[in-house]
Scaffold this motif. Structure first.
Motif, PDB file in Angstrom:
ATOM      1  N   MET A   6     -63.030 -16.325 -55.826  1.00  0.00           N
ATOM      2  CA  MET A   6     -63.251 -15.062 -55.644  1.00  0.00           C
ATOM      3  C   MET A   6     -62.832 -14.352 -54.437  1.00  0.00           C
ATOM      4  O   MET A   6     -63.343 -13.208 -53.899  1.00  0.00           O
ATOM      5  N   ARG A  42     -60.529 -10.759 -56.658  1.00  0.00           N
ATOM      6  CA  ARG A  42     -61.073 -10.753 -57.877  1.00  0.00           C
ATOM      7  C   ARG A  42     -60.708  -9.372 -58.369  1.00  0.00           C
ATOM      8  O   ARG A  42     -60.258  -8.610 -57.662  1.00  0.00           O
ATOM      9  N   GLY A  43     -61.343  -9.062 -59.642  1.00  0.00           N
ATOM     10  CA  GLY A  43     -61.038  -7.747 -60.170  1.00  0.00           C
ATOM     11  C   GLY A  43     -59.599  -8.187 -61.107  1.00  0.00           C
ATOM     12  O   GLY A  43     -58.777  -8.555 -60.671  1.00  0.00           O
ATOM     13  N   ALA A  44     -59.957  -7.554 -62.391  1.00  0.00           N
ATOM     14  CA  ALA A  44     -58.789  -7.976 -63.311  1.00  0.00           C
ATOM     15  C   ALA A  44     -57.328  -7.851 -62.975  1.00  0.00           C
ATOM     16  O   ALA A  44     -56.540  -8.935 -62.796  1.00  0.00           O
ATOM     17  N   PRO A  45     -56.971  -6.320 -62.557  1.00  0.00           N
ATOM     18  CA  PRO A  45     -55.693  -6.419 -62.137  1.00  0.00           C
ATOM     19  C   PRO A  45     -55.155  -7.346 -61.074  1.00  0.00           C
ATOM     20  O   PRO A  45     -54.131  -7.792 -60.861  1.00  0.00           O
ATOM     21  N   ARG A 100     -59.094 -18.357 -64.026  1.00  0.00           N
ATOM     22  CA  ARG A 100     -60.387 -17.892 -64.391  1.00  0.00           C
ATOM     23  C   ARG A 100     -59.835 -17.374 -66.087  1.00  0.00           C
ATOM     24  O   ARG A 100     -58.708 -16.970 -66.166  1.00  0.00           O
ATOM     25  N   CYS A 131     -70.405  -3.208 -60.458  1.00  0.00           N
ATOM     26  CA  CYS A 131     -69.359  -4.112 -60.022  1.00  0.00           C
ATOM     27  C   CYS A 131     -68.299  -3.240 -59.106  1.00  0.00           C
ATOM     28  O   CYS A 131     -68.736  -2.321 -58.380  1.00  0.00           O
ATOM     29  N   ALA A 180     -60.027  -4.084 -56.219  1.00  0.00           N
ATOM     30  CA  ALA A 180     -59.926  -4.975 -57.515  1.00  0.00           C
ATOM     31  C   ALA A 180     -58.333  -4.721 -58.136  1.00  0.00           C
ATOM     32  O   ALA A 180     -58.362  -5.337 -59.309  1.00  0.00           O
ATOM     33  N   THR A 181     -57.774  -4.134 -57.646  1.00  0.00           N
ATOM     34  CA  THR A 181     -56.549  -3.717 -58.261  1.00  0.00           C
ATOM     35  C   THR A 181     -55.340  -3.891 -57.418  1.00  0.00           C
ATOM     36  O   THR A 181     -55.302  -4.219 -56.060  1.00  0.00           O
ATOM     37  N   THR A 208     -59.362   1.505 -60.606  1.00  0.00           N
ATOM     38  CA  THR A 208     -59.517   1.934 -62.309  1.00  0.00           C
ATOM     39  C   THR A 208     -60.685   2.708 -62.472  1.00  0.00           C
ATOM     40  O   THR A 208     -60.527   4.374 -62.193  1.00  0.00           O
ATOM     41  N   GLN A 245     -70.897  -7.366 -55.843  1.00  0.00           N
ATOM     42  CA  GLN A 245     -69.511  -6.779 -55.547  1.00  0.00           C
ATOM     43  C   GLN A 245     -69.873  -5.222 -55.400  1.00  0.00           C
ATOM     44  O   GLN A 245     -69.261  -4.603 -54.960  1.00  0.00           O
ATOM     45  N   CYS A 288     -62.913  -2.914 -66.818  1.00  0.00           N
ATOM     46  CA  CYS A 288     -62.876  -3.796 -68.047  1.00  0.00           C
ATOM     47  C   CYS A 288     -61.991  -5.061 -67.619  1.00  0.00           C
ATOM     48  O   CYS A 288     -60.858  -5.035 -66.778  1.00  0.00           O
ATOM     49  N   ASP A 289     -62.376  -6.230 -68.123  1.00  0.00           N
ATOM     50  CA  ASP A 289     -61.412  -7.384 -68.061  1.00  0.00           C
ATOM     51  C   ASP A 289     -60.905  -7.842 -69.062  1.00  0.00           C
ATOM     52  O   ASP A 289     -59.697  -8.435 -68.767  1.00  0.00           O
ATOM     53  N   ASN A 330     -66.572  -7.056 -69.569  1.00  0.00           N
ATOM     54  CA  ASN A 330     -66.580  -6.607 -68.187  1.00  0.00           C
ATOM     55  C   ASN A 330     -67.958  -7.383 -67.360  1.00  0.00           C
ATOM     56  O   ASN A 330     -68.542  -8.132 -68.066  1.00  0.00           O
ATOM     57  N   LYS A 331     -68.084  -7.039 -66.213  1.00  0.00           N
ATOM     58  CA  LYS A 331     -68.869  -7.654 -65.369  1.00  0.00           C
ATOM     59  C   LYS A 331     -70.368  -7.581 -65.993  1.00  0.00           C
ATOM     60  O   LYS A 331     -70.883  -6.862 -66.564  1.00  0.00           O
ATOM     61  N   PHE A 388     -69.414 -12.302 -67.098  1.00  0.00           N
ATOM     62  CA  PHE A 388     -69.233 -11.265 -67.961  1.00  0.00           C
ATOM     63  C   PHE A 388     -70.057 -11.175 -69.050  1.00  0.00           C
ATOM     64  O   PHE A 388     -70.564 -12.032 -69.592  1.00  0.00           O
TER      65      PHE A 388
END
Ligand code: MRU
Length: 330
Positions: A41, A44-47, A78, A141, A147-148, A153, A180, A220-221, A231-232, A298
């Motif tokens: 991490m 981290r963060g989906a995007p 992950r 979070c 995160a992007t 987002t 976070q 959102c993940d 999500n978290k 999550f």
């Protein structure tokens, strides 16, 4: 604020495990190190993990390594955020088209990076329309620039609404166990001059009961075709609390976070993290060393608790199976 930099022959990541105490950039030249950085991490963060993995893939191409192997190792870092697999699939398609040319692959990863930041700006503009004047917003979070690919987002919507003078206060959940919200969201929002108050995770319901929250915005993940979304951990209880108190609750995500192959949230793989993340806090033991621990990264919020889904193509409302499918059409 940025967290990912491509340097032509290496990838630099702002180490998010060190924030806010230290702004420390780490440089990677091997895709295996990038997979490990995602796991640990550092990024981290989906995007953001999708973008970092795309650059990791470029590092493998630069060294003339087996790209299928690099893709498999990066994908194993992950399991929950679908953006990781989406980005690697895009890189694999590009590699097929360009015969693995490292320069062309780097251009593809940079395009993906830029697209994500641009989509966030659009999402921010569209999402700001649902934010009322004098809004007091709760978030969980970190779904921000860190995160992007940039702007964020959920925090992109906050930023856009703040520029319009609509935001009176953002309440940031601290987000145990890895904090976070406290370490990253509070840092990011204060840097942008957005009025921010940090709260413990258990405090949100009390604020809602006092009528102090007008809106909840979360990232959102992975979102299933019916709008159920991961999500978290802790997002689900916020959604339950928001529904009970009549507070609108929105997920904010690029379309690359929607996984239409899953009919509902039951199929979303949920990452289990090491027990030490709960038994310790920043390296200090805070629980018996042998206490059994449950530490999913999550949870899945059912679509019935969502007011709407904010994407770069517009804001979808129920029935989500239909409205999300319409958003995904080319
Ligand atoms: O475990 P993390 O820090 O990667 O979890 C991040 C989140 O849950 C974010 O809300 C999500 O990835 C969206 S980021 C735009």
């Amino acid at each position: 604020m940025e967290a990912i930099r491509w340097q032509g022959d290496s990838l630099a990541l702002l180490d998010q495990t060190m924030l806010p105490a230290q702004e420390c950039w780490r440089v990677y030249t091997d895709f295996r190190q990038v997979a490990q950085a995602i796991r640990a991490m550092v990024v981290r963060g989906a995007p953001a993990i999708g973008i970092a993995a795309a650059y990791g893939y470029c590092l493998a191409a630069l060294k003339g390594e087996d790209l299928a192997q690099a893709k498999a190792e990066l994908a194993a870092s992950r399991p929950t955020a679908v953006n990781l697999f989406w980005a690697l699939d895009r890189m694999e398609t590009a590699a097929r088209q360009c015969g693995g040319d490292p320069a062309k692959l780097a251009a593809q990863a940079q395009a993906l990076h830029r697209e994500d930041a641009a989509q966030n700006e659009t999402m921010g503009r569209l999402g700001a329309a649902v934010v009322p004047e004098h809004a007091r917003i709760l978030t969980h979070c970190n779904a921000g620039a860190l995160a992007t690919g940039g702007f964020g987002t959920a925090l992109g919507v906050v930023r856009a609404a703040h520029r319009l003078g609509k935001v009176d206060m953002v309440y940031a959940d601290e987000t145990r166990p890895l904090l976070q919200g406290a370490r990253l969201t509070a840092y990011e929002l204060l840097a942008d001059g957005v009025p921010t108050t940090l709260i413990g995770d258990g405090m949100a319901a009390s604020l809602m009961a006092q009528g102090k929250i007008d809106l909840v915005l979360v990232g959102c993940d992975r979102m299933a075709a019916n709008g159920d979304f991961a999500n978290k951990i802790g997002t689900y209880s916020l959604a339950v609390n928001a529904r009970y108190h009549g507070v609108p609750f929105y997920a904010v995500l690029p379309r690359s976070t929607i996984d239409p192959s899953l009919p509902d949230g039951g199929g979303i793989p949920i990452e289990q993290r090491p027990a030490e993340e709960l038994r310790t806090l920043q390296g200090v033991q805070i629980a018996p060393a042998d206490v059994p621990v449950y530490n999913p990264a999550f949870d899945v919020t059912p679509h019935a608790l969502l007011t709407g889904v904010i994407t770069e193509r517009g804001v979808a409302g129920p029935p989500f199976t239909e409205t999300l499918a319409a958003l995904l059409r080319p």
